[in-house]
Design a protein around this motif. Structure first.
Motif, PDB file in Angstrom:
ATOM      1  N   LEU A  84      68.087 -75.560 -71.244  1.00 10.91           N
ATOM      2  CA  LEU A  84      66.792 -74.785 -71.447  1.00 10.91           C
ATOM      3  C   LEU A  84      65.780 -75.862 -71.845  1.00 10.91           C
ATOM      4  O   LEU A  84      64.418 -75.734 -71.691  1.00 10.91           O
ATOM      5  CB  LEU A  84      66.724 -73.626 -72.371  1.00 10.91           C
ATOM      6  CG  LEU A  84      67.414 -72.414 -71.818  1.00 10.91           C
ATOM      7  CD1 LEU A  84      67.598 -71.205 -72.831  1.00 10.91           C
ATOM      8  CD2 LEU A  84      66.806 -71.726 -70.517  1.00 10.91           C
ATOM      9  N   TYR A  85      66.164 -76.907 -72.709  1.00  5.41           N
ATOM     10  CA  TYR A  85      65.444 -77.727 -73.235  1.00  5.41           C
ATOM     11  C   TYR A  85      64.846 -78.520 -72.212  1.00  5.41           C
ATOM     12  O   TYR A  85      63.655 -79.109 -72.000  1.00  5.41           O
ATOM     13  CB  TYR A  85      66.012 -78.700 -74.363  1.00  5.41           C
ATOM     14  CG  TYR A  85      65.403 -79.809 -74.847  1.00  5.41           C
ATOM     15  CD1 TYR A  85      64.179 -79.929 -75.634  1.00  5.41           C
ATOM     16  CD2 TYR A  85      65.658 -81.374 -74.448  1.00  5.41           C
ATOM     17  CE1 TYR A  85      63.441 -80.686 -76.046  1.00  5.41           C
ATOM     18  CE2 TYR A  85      64.963 -82.502 -74.833  1.00  5.41           C
ATOM     19  CZ  TYR A  85      63.856 -82.069 -75.712  1.00  5.41           C
ATOM     20  OH  TYR A  85      63.192 -83.122 -75.981  1.00  5.41           O
ATOM     21  N   LEU A 130      64.746 -77.893 -68.985  1.00 10.90           N
ATOM     22  CA  LEU A 130      63.784 -77.022 -68.229  1.00 10.90           C
ATOM     23  C   LEU A 130      62.373 -76.476 -68.815  1.00 10.90           C
ATOM     24  O   LEU A 130      61.572 -76.866 -68.007  1.00 10.90           O
ATOM     25  CB  LEU A 130      64.566 -75.651 -67.955  1.00 10.90           C
ATOM     26  CG  LEU A 130      64.018 -74.461 -66.904  1.00 10.90           C
ATOM     27  CD1 LEU A 130      64.264 -75.134 -65.489  1.00 10.90           C
ATOM     28  CD2 LEU A 130      64.672 -73.172 -67.207  1.00 10.90           C
ATOM     29  N   SER A 170      73.417 -68.146 -68.731  1.00 10.50           N
ATOM     30  CA  SER A 170      72.771 -69.408 -68.039  1.00 10.50           C
ATOM     31  C   SER A 170      72.520 -69.252 -66.600  1.00 10.50           C
ATOM     32  O   SER A 170      71.349 -69.732 -66.037  1.00 10.50           O
ATOM     33  CB  SER A 170      73.796 -70.468 -68.071  1.00 10.50           C
ATOM     34  OG  SER A 170      74.124 -71.031 -69.693  1.00 10.50           O
ATOM     35  N   CYS A 217      73.745 -74.180 -72.460  1.00 10.45           N
ATOM     36  CA  CYS A 217      72.578 -73.451 -72.092  1.00 10.45           C
ATOM     37  C   CYS A 217      71.539 -73.949 -72.783  1.00 10.45           C
ATOM     38  O   CYS A 217      70.368 -74.206 -72.190  1.00 10.45           O
ATOM     39  CB  CYS A 217      72.877 -71.922 -72.352  1.00 10.45           C
ATOM     40  SG  CYS A 217      71.543 -70.896 -71.703  1.00 10.45           S
ATOM     41  N   GLN A 218      71.595 -73.911 -74.389  1.00 10.62           N
ATOM     42  CA  GLN A 218      70.467 -74.529 -74.921  1.00 10.62           C
ATOM     43  C   GLN A 218      69.883 -75.858 -74.698  1.00 10.62           C
ATOM     44  O   GLN A 218      68.503 -76.171 -74.377  1.00 10.62           O
ATOM     45  CB  GLN A 218      70.614 -74.629 -76.392  1.00 10.62           C
ATOM     46  CG  GLN A 218      70.853 -73.085 -77.138  1.00 10.62           C
ATOM     47  CD  GLN A 218      69.735 -72.341 -77.033  1.00 10.62           C
ATOM     48  OE1 GLN A 218      68.390 -72.784 -77.126  1.00 10.62           O
ATOM     49  NE2 GLN A 218      69.737 -71.082 -76.695  1.00 10.62           N
ATOM     50  N   ALA A 234      68.403 -80.212 -66.165  1.00  9.59           N
ATOM     51  CA  ALA A 234      68.742 -78.874 -66.549  1.00  9.59           C
ATOM     52  C   ALA A 234      69.795 -78.243 -65.707  1.00  9.59           C
ATOM     53  O   ALA A 234      70.994 -78.014 -66.408  1.00  9.59           O
ATOM     54  CB  ALA A 234      67.680 -77.949 -66.422  1.00  9.59           C
ATOM     55  N   TRP A 244      73.656 -77.754 -66.881  1.00  3.45           N
ATOM     56  CA  TRP A 244      74.317 -76.359 -66.739  1.00  3.45           C
ATOM     57  C   TRP A 244      75.639 -76.332 -65.995  1.00  3.45           C
ATOM     58  O   TRP A 244      76.449 -75.385 -66.208  1.00  3.45           O
ATOM     59  CB  TRP A 244      73.316 -75.517 -66.071  1.00  3.45           C
ATOM     60  CG  TRP A 244      72.656 -74.625 -67.004  1.00  3.45           C
ATOM     61  CD1 TRP A 244      73.244 -73.962 -68.054  1.00  3.45           C
ATOM     62  CD2 TRP A 244      71.128 -74.178 -66.989  1.00  3.45           C
ATOM     63  NE1 TRP A 244      72.439 -72.995 -68.596  1.00  3.45           N
ATOM     64  CE2 TRP A 244      70.875 -73.352 -67.910  1.00  3.45           C
ATOM     65  CE3 TRP A 244      70.187 -74.674 -66.072  1.00  3.45           C
ATOM     66  CZ2 TRP A 244      69.676 -72.540 -68.186  1.00  3.45           C
ATOM     67  CZ3 TRP A 244      69.080 -74.000 -66.079  1.00  3.45           C
ATOM     68  CH2 TRP A 244      68.631 -73.059 -67.435  1.00  3.45           C
ATOM     69  N   HIS A 292      68.997 -67.969 -66.052  1.00  6.64           N
ATOM     70  CA  HIS A 292      68.010 -68.933 -66.135  1.00  6.64           C
ATOM     71  C   HIS A 292      67.937 -70.200 -65.137  1.00  6.64           C
ATOM     72  O   HIS A 292      66.915 -70.598 -64.899  1.00  6.64           O
ATOM     73  CB  HIS A 292      68.042 -69.640 -67.569  1.00  6.64           C
ATOM     74  CG  HIS A 292      67.509 -69.045 -68.759  1.00  6.64           C
ATOM     75  ND1 HIS A 292      66.511 -68.639 -69.125  1.00  6.64           N
ATOM     76  CD2 HIS A 292      68.528 -68.246 -69.599  1.00  6.64           C
ATOM     77  CE1 HIS A 292      66.253 -68.156 -70.274  1.00  6.64           C
ATOM     78  NE2 HIS A 292      67.632 -67.868 -70.547  1.00  6.64           N
TER      79      HIS A 292
END
Length: 977
Positions: free
Chosen positions: A179-180, A182, A211, A175-176, A190, A194, A214
């Motif tokens: 998000l980076y 994204l 997740s 997820c991290q 992204a 995911w 987002h």
């Protein structure tokens, strides 16, 4: 906590029980009490376990201010007595450095310098303990992302490092990374990152729900609307009403707002109203409130700012009022974070969310799509068509005359005129016109009351209908209109007879009431002087209706001829006086009578003649209803294709008339049945949901919920599990359901289907909790022990799947007790055999005694069934029981007993024949016997003899597929020789 633990064993038991509770205040309060209890023992290890439980409760209960305080006590204990921390406790301690870092980021009152100081402490501790620093760099990256700094270097320092045992789980790190990408504006990258989480290959406590929330908008932006819809349903269920996932709920609300699902968004907001007051994390509050504001802003921009909205406790909110409150609070939170961090990042992110334009005009998220107009406190009457609107006169005298003319004709446009009249008469400045064509005020009031009574009758509100008809009759008499008074009194008599009777003789009592009503209407008809042809036709129509309802109630052949005789009287009179609508009404009643009596060919002949007449002479508005009846007759004749054509044409023609003039809900329901017969379940599902919503709008709530219940079951049968759950969640949140105003058995059916859907969706914990609750409630259904047996049996199996065999035994005993009152032989046998299998499979030899007890009960059920002459719909109970004895004993290592039981099962089955299902069952029994004999008892020669003979027998009968498993087992045994 019922009692304070007096020993460490009791403390550990209490901690284990608390760990099973959902996160929230109840779990947190108990964890606090257990820490107090642990301190009395003056032993560090029990206290460490209690503190760990308390920190977990604070972390996942969204109380970040308290989590670091608890961790400080743990860290002190570690520094003072490191030797009492075994490998597991040490691992947990160092893992939770990350929890504290996360908690501190959530609190704007904690200075940025303190956050950095904590990360330094974490790094120093990890280095001193010889631990890898990847987890530290992960927290450093997350701090940089939170503050709004350039994250490139921080991301590389973390992402390029090898994972360690203390790294966040794969799902969280995925997820991290996503998000980076994204944040960099790369939706496609992204989503690729995911994918393992979104596909369910990686998960944890908060994933994939986090997740999913987002990923919803990136999926829309990249053209994957169907995937976004699917993930919204599953993901929202994973975070709803959870204080620690308030931010995720906010993103689901935002998703609704940007896909034309504002009404669903308000529904979800109401379901999560507790989050306004239960979320103690400022960071989560900010994300949640911003999602709420996106939704409210969208609703207000569409002109619905006055709609009610669920908000902070203590007052009633409108959309506009709540939006203003949320905006002020969220702006303040964003400003506090920006002041702490020294960047405008939180305000800018918030503004970016609020400035997003809708991504889709409309995306059907659930099986129950709703518009904002349907959420108005008092929904307006159905809008008339353009043709109807043009036909409503402006002046009140002309409007009264027009309404009465249309009413005499039975024209659907009459309703729009009455609606307009009702509004004008209720106005404060209304003055009754002095016009002979209008008549006195009493007559107009009576007209309106009588029309209102007819609407009440359509909704099965018979007591109200009777009272309104009686009041109208009195006013008609005051106005010197005895004929109209007689019609109203006849309507009251019929409505009173329709009142539901209770008890064993309900049908007989209702039939008697309808007989009496018919006799009274006949007397009214005969004793009322000066009737106009229209009035006399109305009374004749009410006479035949009373007898038709009696026939519908009893189904008695003796009641057919009186209906036909009255219908013929009406038909002859209406033909003589050229009252077209009543002519077709009489013919429709004749066709219905033949249909009810079971003479469907005669009914079809009658309905075909009526259709020819309607097409030639009208009235045109009778065509949809007549085609609808023809479609139902065709369904009875098992011609689903013809039924589908008739019903589809009926719906097409119904669109030419005002929405409330024709029961289109019934047409959609019948079309659903036709579509199922034609093998079109998806089409059937669409018609079922449409039928239900139309019934709701008409006020027929019980019919609507029944239709929705069928739709939910069909969606579950189709494998659309999340659709089913979302639909039922929506229905169970309806005010009349929550208030207990709907029939409790119907609500129980909705909940039962939901519990089964949760089970199908592999949410065993939630499914079991619902089944246990339903089993407890249904235990009081003295009038329906069979349903309780079914629910208790399913509950027992779910408890068995969870490994709770003591509770499963209790539920099975409840099912057996109910079965004794209302036998459910096959259901109970299946339940008990499955419980035996589960216990033996999960517990091995330790579970054999319990498993055999279940099988003994199943044996008694089979004996009862045999004595009662009961034949199972599926496998014969004796054969299935013998096979299960074999399987259970095999799981528990009792191989000789297993083989003997399997031989009994084969003897009961007999030799396989041409039936493929029976051959498959026989082959499986041979396979298991061969495995027990050849592998576990280590007697390969007789096992091979058994297998080879079975293979030859099946091959000769043409059952090649059934030989595959047997051939594979035989090959294995020969290889091992």
């Amino acid at each position: 906590m019922p009692t304070t633990p007096q020993t460490t064993d009791e403390l550990y038991q209490a901690l284990q029980e608390n760990d099973q509770r959902p996160y929230g205040r109840a779990r947190t309060v108990t964890a606090e009490e257990l820490v107090d209890a642990a301190e009395q023992f003056d032993e560090p290890v029990p206290l460490i376990h209690a503190l760990l439980e308390l920190q977990e409760a604070y972390t996942y209960g969204s109380e970040p201010r308290k989590s670091p305080v608890v961790f400080a006590r743990l860290l002190t204990l570690f520094d003072e007595q490191p030797d009492v921390f075994d490998e597991r406790l040490r691992h947990l301690l160092f893992w939770r450095f990350k929890w504290v870092a996360h908690a501190l980021r959530q609190l704007p009152e904690i200075p940025l310098a303190s956050l950095r100081q904590w990360l330094t402490e974490m790094r120093d501790r990890y280095e001193k303990a010889g631990l890898g620093l990847q987890p530290y760099y992960g927290q450093a990256y997350q701090l940089a992302a939170h503050v709004g700094e350039d994250t490139t270097a921080a991301y590389e320092l973390w992402a390029a490092r090898t994972r360690t045992r203390l790294s966040d789980c794969e799902a969280c790190e995925t997820c991290q990374r996503a998000l980076y990408h994204l944040a960099a504006g790369d939706d496609e990258r992204a989503l690729r990152a995911w994918e393992p989480v979104l596909a369910g290959k990686e998960s944890c406590q908060e994933e994939p729900a986090r997740s999913v929330s987002h990923a919803l908008l990136p999926l829309l932006r990249t053209g994957h609307a169907d995937r976004a819809r699917e993930l919204h349903l599953a993901g929202y269920r994973g975070c709803r009403r959870n204080p620690s996932m308030a931010a995720e709920v906010g993103r689901h609300l935002e998703f609704c707002a940007l896909t034309g699902n504002e009404a669903r968004g308000l529904e979800l907001l109401a379901e999560n109203r507790g989050l306004f007051d239960e979320v103690d994390s400022p960071s989560d509050q900010l994300d949640f409130l911003t999602g709420v504001e996106v939704l409210l802003q969208r609703v207000e921009s569409l002109g619905h700012g006055a709609l009610p909205a669920a908000g902070y406790a203590g007052r009633t909110w409108t959309v506009a009022g709540l939006r203003a409150e949320v905006r002020d609070r969220a702006d303040d939170l964003a400003a506090r974070f920006d002041a702490r961090n020294g960047t405008p990042a939180h305000t800018e992110r918030r503004r970016a969310r609020l400035d997003r334009a809708p991504l889709l005009d409309a995306l059907e998220l659930t099986l129950r799509p709703r518009a904002l107009d349907e959420l108005a406190p008092a929904a307006p009457a159905a809008a008339p068509t353009a043709r109807t609107a043009a036909a409503v006169p402006e002046s009140l005298p002309e409007l009264v005359v027009r309404a009465r003319e249309l009413d005499e004709l039975g024209h659907p446009d009459a309703r729009a005129c009455w609606d307009r009249l009702r509004t004008l008469v209720a106005a404060r400045d209304h003055t009754h016109p002095d016009d002979p064509a209008v008549g006195p005020p009493a007559r107009l009031r009576a007209d309106l009351l009588d029309e209102e009574a007819s609407r009440a009758g359509e909704k099965d509100e018979y007591a109200d209908a009777a009272a309104l008809h009686e009041e109208a009759a009195g006013l008609y008499e005051d106005a010197g209109r005895p004929g109209d008074a007689a019609i109203s009194r006849a309507g009251a008599l019929l409505a009173t007879a329709e009142l539901p009777a209770r008890g064993d003789g309900a049908a007989e009592a209702k039939a008697a009431a309808l007989t009496a009503a018919h006799a009274s209407i006949v007397r009214l008809h005969e004793e009322t002087p000066g009737l106009t042809p229209y009035q006399e036709a109305r009374l004749l129509r009410l006479r035949v209706t009373a007898l038709a309802l009696r026939l519908q109630t009893t189904g008695s052949e003796d009641h057919v001829a009186p209906v036909l005789a009255e219908a013929d009287l009406l038909h002859a009179f209406a033909e003589r006086h050229d009252i077209t609508g009543q002519v077709s009404g009489a013919l429709l009643l004749r066709a219905s009578t033949f249909a009810i009596s079971g003479d469907l060919p005669a009914a079809l002949t009658e309905i075909d003649a009526l259709l020819d007449r309607l097409k030639a002479r009208g009235p045109a508005w009778h065509l949809p209803r007549t085609l609808g009846l023809r479609g139902r007759i065709q369904l009875g004749l098992r011609d689903a294709r013809a039924a589908h054509a008739d019903l589809s044409e009926a719906l097409r023609l119904a669109a030419d008339w005002p929405a409330d003039a024709i029961d289109t809900g019934r047409l959609h329901g019948d079309l659903a049945e036709a579509a199922m017969h034609l093998g079109r379940p998806e089409e059937a599902l669409r018609h079922l949901t449409r039928s239900a919503e139309l019934q709701l709008r008409r006020g027929s709530r019980t019919d609507a919920y029944c239709a929705y219940s069928n739709a939910a079951q069909l969606s579950l049968d189709l494998g659309r599990v999340e659709d089913c759950i979302a639909l039922l969640d929506s229905l169970l949140a309806e005010p009349d359901v929550a208030a207990g105003e709907l029939d409790d058995r119907l609500v129980a059916q909705l909940r039962l289907t939901r519990a089964r859907a949760l089970h199908a969706g592999e949410d065993l914990k939630a499914a079991t909790a619902e089944f246990v609750a339903l089993a407890a409630e249904s235990a009081g259904w003295d009038d329906d022990p069979g349903s309780h047996a079914m629910i208790a049996a399913e509950t027992a199996v779910l408890l068995g799947e969870s490994g709770e065999f003591d509770r499963a035994r209790e539920a099975a005993d409840q099912a057996l007790a109910a079965h004794a009152r209302d036998p459910r032989h096959e259901l109970l046998s299946n339940c008990l055999r499955e419980l035996a299998r589960l216990q033996a499979q999960q517990q091995g030899p330790d579970g054999l005694a319990g498993a055999r007890a279940f099988l003994a009960d199943a044996g008694r059920v089979a004996d009862e069934a045999r004595a009662a002459g009961y034949e199972a719909q599926g496998r014969p109970l004796d054969t299935a029981l013998a096979y299960e004895h074999g399987r259970v004993n095999a799981y528990a290592g009792a191989y000789e007993e297993s083989l003997a039981a399997l031989d009994r099962a084969l003897a009961l089955l007999g030799e396989p024949g041409n039936d493929g299902d029976r051959a498959g069952e026989w082959a499986e029994c041979v396979r298991l016997a061969g495995a027990v004999e050849g592998i576990y008892l280590e007697r390969p020669d007789p096992a091979l003899t058994r297998l080879d003979a079975a293979i030859s027998r099946l091959t000769a009968l043409g059952h090649a597929d059934e030989t595959e498993a047997l051939t594979a087992l035989a090959s294995r045994l020969r290889d091992e020789e």
